[in-house]
Design a protein around this motif. Sequence first.
Motif, PDB file in Angstrom:
ATOM      1  N   ARG A 164       2.666   6.197  -5.284  1.00 28.53           N
ATOM      2  CA  ARG A 164       1.971   6.184  -6.585  1.00 28.53           C
ATOM      3  C   ARG A 164       2.666   5.265  -7.595  1.00 28.53           C
ATOM      4  NH1 ARG A 164      -3.093   7.712  -6.104  1.00 28.53           N
ATOM      5  NH2 ARG A 164      -3.189   9.081  -4.305  1.00 28.53           N
ATOM      6  N   LEU A 165       3.343   4.234  -7.094  1.00 28.50           N
ATOM      7  CA  LEU A 165       3.946   3.258  -7.998  1.00 28.50           C
ATOM      8  C   LEU A 165       2.963   2.094  -8.122  1.00 28.50           C
ATOM      9  CD1 LEU A 165       7.610   3.412  -6.708  1.00 28.50           C
ATOM     10  CD2 LEU A 165       6.793   4.156  -8.940  1.00 28.50           C
ATOM     11  N   THR A 166       2.017   2.249  -9.055  1.00 24.72           N
ATOM     12  CA  THR A 166       0.911   1.296  -9.123  1.00 24.72           C
ATOM     13  C   THR A 166       1.236   0.076  -9.980  1.00 24.72           C
ATOM     14  OG1 THR A 166      -0.020   2.638 -10.878  1.00 24.72           O
ATOM     15  CG2 THR A 166      -0.895   2.987  -8.664  1.00 24.72           C
ATOM     16  N   ARG A 169       1.990   1.734  -3.569  1.00 25.42           N
ATOM     17  CA  ARG A 169       0.900   2.086  -4.488  1.00 25.42           C
ATOM     18  C   ARG A 169       0.254   3.421  -4.135  1.00 25.42           C
ATOM     19  NH1 ARG A 169      -1.518  -1.361  -7.830  1.00 25.42           N
ATOM     20  NH2 ARG A 169      -3.506  -0.333  -7.419  1.00 25.42           N
ATOM     21  N   HIS A 170      -0.042   3.632  -2.837  1.00 27.28           N
ATOM     22  CA  HIS A 170      -0.816   4.809  -2.448  1.00 27.28           C
ATOM     23  C   HIS A 170       0.068   6.002  -2.119  1.00 27.28           C
ATOM     24  CE1 HIS A 170      -4.134   1.758  -1.119  1.00 27.28           C
ATOM     25  NE2 HIS A 170      -3.869   1.729  -2.393  1.00 27.28           N
ATOM     26  N   ASP A 171       1.120   5.760  -1.352  1.00 28.86           N
ATOM     27  CA  ASP A 171       1.959   6.883  -0.928  1.00 28.86           C
ATOM     28  C   ASP A 171       2.922   7.294  -2.029  1.00 28.86           C
ATOM     29  OD1 ASP A 171       0.893   7.023   1.727  1.00 28.86           O
ATOM     30  OD2 ASP A 171       2.005   5.186   2.172  1.00 28.86           O
ATOM     31  N   ASP A 219       0.831  -1.209   0.000  1.00 24.44           N
ATOM     32  CA  ASP A 219       0.000   0.000   0.000  1.00 24.44           C
ATOM     33  C   ASP A 219       0.862   1.255   0.000  1.00 24.44           C
ATOM     34  OD1 ASP A 219      -2.271  -1.512  -0.033  1.00 24.44           O
ATOM     35  OD2 ASP A 219      -2.598  -1.426   2.134  1.00 24.44           O
TER      36      ASP A 219
END
Lengths: 193, 271
Positions: free
Chosen positions: A48-50, A44-46, A41
């Motif tokens: 932004r490496l999705t 992905r969220h902090d 998370d």
Amino acid sequence: MASASEQGGITQSSPGLFDISLIVNGAPQAVRVPARRLLSDCLRHDLRLTGTHVGCEHGVCGACTVLVDGVSVRSCLMLAVTADGARITTVEGLTEPDGTLSAVQQAFADCHGLQCGFCTPGFLTTITAGLAENPDPSPDQAREIIGGNLCRCTGYQNIVQAVLRAAELRREAGLKREAGLTREAGLTPEAGP
Amino acid sequence: MLASTGPDGKVLAGGQSLVPLLNMRLATPEHIVDINRLTELAYVSVADGQVMIGALARHAQVLADPVVAAAQPLIAQALRLVAHPVIRNRGTTVGSIVHADPSGEMTAVLALLGGTVLLASTGGERSVSAEDFFLGPLESDVRPDELATQVSLPVLGARAGCAFAEVSRRNGDYAVCGVAAMVELDGGGGISRARAAYLSVAGTPLIADLTEACGAGAGADLAAAGRLAMARVSPGSDIHATAAYRRHLAGVLTERALAGALAHAKGRSDG
């Protein structure tokens, strides 16, 4: 374990929030996360490496696999605070700096090793670490490398092919590098590939 | 720190069992005590007839250790069946034993070998034997203020051999049934002692003495040992397998593991 943590170390900025530092794909990152934040998370969220995908979130599917200090790890089973100071490589970091695909990525394209692509980031990172450990796997060893990753599209045959093809590409690249070094040194290779 | 958090605290090592429980909200501890910085506990060593595994030694590290593989081959035989390489990169051997999952390979290894777990608290240290350590499924004799710092497993005897056999639905999955077997040979090539540990058939690792069933002399009756095993286990049914199938597997895998252990023992005695 890690260098950044020894320099700075983890600090609690407010109750339940921690300041951590990570080196993600070569770039230093400072992140403030709750203690309970998973590394998946956090990425992905902090950050932004999705590219890192979360499939099952309990360690079964392998889609979230990243490299932590070069070792393949389920990012959904690691707390971000535990990773403080570590070097993380996500699927975004596998590509060469000039945008060239890595051997494993190229092999997936060559062998049609993906269909929907959801599981692919986990396969790419897992195989990258697997080939670093065993550069010349047999078909059985290739299956063992990817044994912990689930793919619901391909039926795995092409992914196994891609593991073997990636090993081939890595060897070819190694030979070319060696040949280049030999030429630079003014020597003639005995027999060029 | 564990002393202050009490029952609300939970130790996090590899996290390959605890974090799934957190993610599925099956466990909701108030405090997590992360021991991953205690790198002095990331050791594996062999001394005085014991393999000693520190609390932060990952499965992969233990599996790759040639000294451990030579001293007690059952450890590597079992670790190859623990999940997948990526899980073994993080998961710790001591953690999986403390987790006390009755389908865990390393719990069976501790039970079969009669190893010990070292528990430390601010009050001091105590050592608990395998037979007292497992209280029930996912329940071990670790008090809330204690940290399991080390597991000790005896090395394999001179005329002994071991093998691990299991059946799982997919490579790396939990075993539907698994058997760890160890045999000791007498001077004439017969079996002087045969024991096996069973996983996924009871709440705690089940140990069976198969010496008598195997019979004395060189022609060991492994089928009789398999029949005894089927009589001894009392597995349950779940979505993965029926009790009858698990019982059947216990018999088949007993024969298979004993044959492997016997061949292993003979190979070691000859070599």
